[in-house]
Design a protein around this motif. Structure first.
Motif, mmCIF file in Angstrom:
data_model
loop_
_atom_site.group_PDB
_atom_site.id
_atom_site.type_symbol
_atom_site.label_atom_id
_atom_site.label_comp_id
_atom_site.label_asym_id
_atom_site.label_seq_id
_atom_site.Cartn_x
_atom_site.Cartn_y
_atom_site.Cartn_z
ATOM 1 N N THR A 23 0.719 -1.237 0.056
ATOM 2 C CA THR A 23 -0.139 0.168 -0.034
ATOM 3 C C THR A 23 1.302 1.116 -0.509
ATOM 4 O O THR A 23 0.391 2.489 -0.252
ATOM 5 N N ALA A 24 1.912 1.708 0.737
ATOM 6 C CA ALA A 24 2.950 2.553 0.412
ATOM 7 C C ALA A 24 3.706 2.600 -0.683
ATOM 8 O O ALA A 24 3.925 3.600 -1.146
ATOM 9 N N ALA A 25 3.561 1.590 -1.733
ATOM 10 C CA ALA A 25 4.519 2.051 -2.749
ATOM 11 C C ALA A 25 3.425 1.965 -3.343
ATOM 12 O O ALA A 25 3.760 2.610 -4.940
ATOM 13 N N LEU A 43 -4.500 9.700 -4.001
ATOM 14 C CA LEU A 43 -5.144 9.516 -2.535
ATOM 15 C C LEU A 43 -6.519 7.879 -3.158
ATOM 16 O O LEU A 43 -6.332 7.762 -2.063
ATOM 17 N N SER A 44 -7.582 8.681 -3.971
ATOM 18 C CA SER A 44 -8.143 7.614 -4.066
ATOM 19 C C SER A 44 -7.465 6.274 -3.823
ATOM 20 O O SER A 44 -8.507 5.305 -3.352
ATOM 21 N N THR A 45 -6.454 5.650 -4.697
ATOM 22 C CA THR A 45 -6.319 4.669 -4.291
ATOM 23 C C THR A 45 -6.162 4.145 -3.045
ATOM 24 O O THR A 45 -5.483 2.894 -2.889
ATOM 25 N N MET A 49 -7.644 0.622 -1.309
ATOM 26 C CA MET A 49 -6.511 -0.694 -0.497
ATOM 27 C C MET A 49 -6.701 -0.263 0.838
ATOM 28 O O MET A 49 -6.946 -1.636 1.418
ATOM 29 N N VAL A 50 -7.754 0.864 1.333
ATOM 30 C CA VAL A 50 -7.484 0.505 2.973
ATOM 31 C C VAL A 50 -9.387 -0.397 2.491
ATOM 32 O O VAL A 50 -8.816 -1.169 4.105
ATOM 33 N N VAL A 104 -2.081 6.410 3.588
ATOM 34 C CA VAL A 104 -2.167 7.823 3.270
ATOM 35 C C VAL A 104 -0.840 8.324 3.266
ATOM 36 O O VAL A 104 -0.737 9.595 3.073
ATOM 37 N N THR A 105 -0.435 8.534 4.789
ATOM 38 C CA THR A 105 0.748 8.792 5.161
ATOM 39 C C THR A 105 1.943 9.084 3.611
ATOM 40 O O THR A 105 2.281 9.670 3.711
ATOM 41 N N SER A 106 1.848 8.250 2.493
ATOM 42 C CA SER A 106 2.294 8.159 1.908
ATOM 43 C C SER A 106 2.058 8.358 0.573
ATOM 44 O O SER A 106 2.927 8.981 -0.111
ATOM 45 N N ALA A 107 1.076 8.500 0.571
ATOM 46 C CA ALA A 107 -0.263 8.798 -1.156
ATOM 47 C C ALA A 107 0.435 10.130 -0.665
ATOM 48 O O ALA A 107 0.696 11.605 -1.033
ATOM 49 N N LEU A 108 0.333 10.743 0.805
ATOM 50 C CA LEU A 108 0.210 12.121 1.257
ATOM 51 C C LEU A 108 1.642 13.009 1.273
ATOM 52 O O LEU A 108 1.868 14.192 0.768
#
Length: 225
Positions: A23-25, A43-45, A49-50, A104-108
């Motif tokens: 999810t982070a990648a 963010l949508s992706t 994943m969540v 979410v942290t990865s996306a942000l």
């Protein structure tokens, strides 16, 4: 109860870490595919994943226990059934929050690096509703995996989710004024509080249903994979 929580976290730590890494990648891969352009899809992706993570979480926590008959052994321990169900629910919540925070942290972070964080920052109201919705979905998945084998357990909650998506799409496309009014109301703090209270009561009812199943079902026979 704490021993069971530690056991589940230790037993499923590796698959959990693997899923969190994936999810982070995801946002990084999407950014590379999109040639470094910031996009709301990041963010949508991450949210997607969540949302799908309860399938893996509940499979790890319950389906494996059922097929290997370890749930039968757990029922033989001098432990309250409420504690057994509560331990599974708490572990699922810990896993869900861990996946959500990492995703979410990865996306942000990727959006910040690309310079598109301000234009694509998440709506706090939407995040609040998504979080409580996924928590409810996780509880439904736990109950479903406890009641059915995995072939049917996956279908039941996702059938309800599909109906919810269809209703959302129909309301947004065919009743835009009503949809806009609904969105405005959903953003008020007392509506959010009422929604959380309602979902909390629903989760309590689902927990009691899990306890009833654990008490009245013969777990001595392994179920089909």
């Amino acid at each position: 109860m704490l021993a069971l929580i530690r056991k589940d976290l230790r037993e499923h730590a590796l698959p959990l870490l693997y899923y969190m890494a994936v999810t982070a990648a995801f946002p990084v891969v999407l950014a590379l595919i999109d040639r470094g352009r910031p996009s709301p899809a990041l963010l949508s992706t991450s949210f997607f994943m969540v949302v799908i993570s309860p399938i893996m979480i509940t499979h790890w926590l319950l389906n494996t226990e059922k097929t290997k008959r370890t749930l039968f052994l757990l029922r033989m321990l001098p432990m309250s059934v409420h504690h057994l169900a509560g331990a599974k629910e708490l572990v699922a919540l810990i896993m869900l929050i861990s996946i959500g925070v990492v995703s979410v942290t990865s996306a942000l972070t990727v959006l910040h690096i690309l310079g598109g964080l301000e234009a694509n920052s998440p709506n706090p109201v939407a995040v609040a509703w998504v979080f409580i919705g996924v928590v409810l979905f996780t509880e439904l998945m736990l109950l479903s995996f406890l009641r059915f084998d995995q072939r049917l357990a996956i279908q039941v909650p996702y059938g309800g989710l599909l109906l919810l998506v269809l209703a959302y799409s129909a309301l947004r496309n065919h009743r835009p004024n009503l949809f806009a009014a609904f969105v405005a109301i959903a953003g008020r703090w007392y509506v959010i509080a009422a929604g959380y209270l309602t979902v909390g009561l629903i989760i309590l009812c689902l927990h009691l249903m899990m306890v009833r199943l654990l008490e009245r079902t013969d777990w001595s026979h392994p179920t089909a994979e």
